[in-house]
Structure formats: C-alpha cells, structure tokens
Design an enzyme around this catalytic site. Sequence first.
Site, PDB file in Angstrom:
ATOM      1  N   LYS A  93      56.441  65.684  45.674  1.00  0.00           N
ATOM      2  CA  LYS A  93      55.326  66.199  44.871  1.00  0.00           C
ATOM      3  C   LYS A  93      55.824  67.199  43.829  1.00  0.00           C
ATOM      4  O   LYS A  93      55.272  67.287  42.736  1.00  0.00           O
ATOM      5  CB  LYS A  93      54.267  66.850  45.773  1.00  0.00           C
ATOM      6  CG  LYS A  93      53.589  65.852  46.696  1.00  0.00           C
ATOM      7  CD  LYS A  93      52.098  65.736  46.422  1.00  0.00           C
ATOM      8  CE  LYS A  93      51.575  64.380  46.866  1.00  0.00           C
ATOM      9  NZ  LYS A  93      50.588  64.408  47.893  1.00  0.00           N
ATOM     10  N   LYS A 135      53.324  50.219  48.450  1.00  0.00           N
ATOM     11  CA  LYS A 135      52.133  50.427  49.260  1.00  0.00           C
ATOM     12  C   LYS A 135      50.888  50.509  48.367  1.00  0.00           C
ATOM     13  O   LYS A 135      50.955  51.068  47.281  1.00  0.00           O
ATOM     14  CB  LYS A 135      52.287  51.761  50.001  1.00  0.00           C
ATOM     15  CG  LYS A 135      51.828  51.743  51.437  1.00  0.00           C
ATOM     16  CD  LYS A 135      52.219  53.042  52.111  1.00  0.00           C
ATOM     17  CE  LYS A 135      50.974  53.785  52.544  1.00  0.00           C
ATOM     18  NZ  LYS A 135      51.251  54.984  53.321  1.00  0.00           N
ATOM     19  N   LYS A 186      46.115  54.357  44.826  1.00  0.00           N
ATOM     20  CA  LYS A 186      45.295  54.490  43.625  1.00  0.00           C
ATOM     21  C   LYS A 186      46.139  54.883  42.424  1.00  0.00           C
ATOM     22  O   LYS A 186      45.790  54.599  41.292  1.00  0.00           O
ATOM     23  CB  LYS A 186      44.183  55.516  43.867  1.00  0.00           C
ATOM     24  CG  LYS A 186      43.111  54.958  44.780  1.00  0.00           C
ATOM     25  CD  LYS A 186      41.850  55.779  44.737  1.00  0.00           C
ATOM     26  CE  LYS A 186      41.874  56.796  45.853  1.00  0.00           C
ATOM     27  NZ  LYS A 186      40.617  57.549  45.956  1.00  0.00           N
TER      28      LYS A 186
END
Length: 326
Positions: free
Chosen positions: A114, A195, A198
């Site tokens: 992140k 995977k 969104k």
Amino acid sequence: MKQTKTLFSGIKPTGIPHLGNYLGALKNWVELQTSYQGIYSVVDYHAITIAIEPKILKQNTIITAKILLALGINPDIATLFVQSQVPEHTELAWIFNCLVPVAEMERMTQYKDKAKTHKQNVNMGLFDYPALMAADILLYQAQAVPVGEDQLQHLELTRLIARKFNQRYGQFFIEPQALITPAKKIMSLQNPDKKMSKELGEANYISLLDEPNIVIKKVARAVTDMGPQENKMSPGVKNLFDLLDYLEQKETYQNLQKEYKQGKLKYSDLKTAVSDAINQTLKPIQNNYNNISDQAVKTILKIGAEKAREIASKNLIEIKKLVGFI
Ligand code: TRP
C-alpha cells in the site's frame, strides 16, 4: 442456543462488494454465524487509512452493512456493528502500540504494497493498521477469525501481540486461530491470472448489485482463450468453470466439462450457464437489499454497537487494570 466460541471478522467499507468477495469470504461469514457467536464489523477506522471523501465513507458504510444483511447475516443471532461506534477498539489499539515492535510492523507486506501504491499518503494509520486489527479481534477474546490468505500475516501479528501482552501483564488473551476460507478464488473476467478486484476496472468484476443484463454482458465479454495452451484449460475458461462449481451448479458443471473434454464445448454455452447461475444467486440478495431502508440499517447497527460494547467495555476494564491504570 447460545454458541460458546466467539468469531470475529471485519470488512472495510469500500463500496458494493463483488462476487469474489461473496464466494471467497462473505458466504462463509453467513454459514459460520450458526456455529459460533459471530461478531462482524464494518471497519471504518481501517478505511480512512486510504484517503476517502466523508460523503463516500458514509455511503459505503451503509452499503456494506446493508449487503451483509441482504446476504443473510442475522442480527438476532450475530452482532453486526460499525467499528467507530465502539471506541474501545482504538483505546486498545493504543495499548498494543506500546507493545508491538516497529520492526515487526515493518515486515507487513500489505503495508509495503500500500505504501507503494499510495505514495502520496503513507500515513501512520496505514503503518499501524495491524495493531488496530489485533485490537478488533482480541477485544472480544475471539477464538476464530475467518480471513483470506492475504490477512494471515496480520493474524500472526495478532497472536504475537496476545503473547506479548500476556507475558508482560499476565494471562488474559487467547491466541486466535485463522479460519481460512476454503480456497475459492475467483479471478478477474478480463485478466484471469489476477484475483477479481474492483481496482482492475468495471469489466473485470461482477458487483453484487449488477443487474441481470449487465451480468450477461460482462460474462459474455470474459476472456476465454489467451493464445495456445498446451492441452491445458486456459485460466479464463477454468475461472468460468470454477464459478459454476462455487455457485453449486453441479449438473451443468459436469455436462459442460464432458463437452469440454470431448472438444465440443461452445464457450457461448458455458457463458450463458455462468451468467444464469450468477443472476439466480444475485436475485434474492438484490431483493433483500432493496427491501432494507437506510434507516433500518442504522437502527440495526446501533443495537449491534450496544451489544458489542457490552463485551468490549467489560474486557477493556480488565485489560486496563492489568496494565496499571487506576
Ligand atoms: N484487514 C482486513 C482486510 O483488509 C479487514 C479487517 C480489519 C479484519 N479488522 C479485522 C479482518 C479483524 C478480520 C478481523 O480485509
């Protein structure tokens, strides 16, 4: 009957969950609520580690809770609440902050990822996220935590924090166990080697609130063959078969598998079967969703927060005594 074992899990309010979230995790939450005392939280304090507009956060929190109810989380047997309505979470996280070595936090791969993808906002909360997650779980003395594999490292850290606390202050926490969702990994429709997520864009995932014609369109455009694959089912085709399997279409699955093996399978037939199965699954969920008002959700969440606080505040009083607060 009141279940004796406690289970905790959290979901970040990031909007409408997708089919991969449902089949990979949330379906399991619903099933587990009958064999455990289930405590489920929409973890909004976790959501603000990534910059998010207040209006969107509000919307997403309601949507996420409403979806959980629509999927079958039953507030009469489980506890459903919003994290920020139970202040004990952040209180306990501070105590944990003073136990957990910085070096352990620096090893967390989710943080490292992140920090790379959100370079402009590498804040302390993003770094500290696992301490709050440990507090979420340990505050309720949860024995079981259903999580995906990507969260195992955080759960291991939670166990370490529990041990460190017990060593320093005396035995209080149980080390929670991960309940790994049986490997039901749904891949992206457009990039079947990744995977379903969104972040990859609209065409890659099925939202739980997608209308039937949208589902048909997205599945019809799903990638099937990606160039020559030596005698191996291509990842896109495998993903469609997996979907049929996870959506419990046993007979259709077997018939189409047979056709595939005989080299007779038309991908358009496979796709029709998949979109039918998806729409059949989504219909009752969407009906439930549309029948719950925002006000009803807020009321359920308020009652849920009161139920959660009863346990949380009792435990936190004990914890604070152990630490030496007067
Ligand atoms: N970190 C989890 C995720 O990203 C969400 C979460 C927060 C959680 N607190 C939790 C999961 C406690 C299980 C238990 O998916």
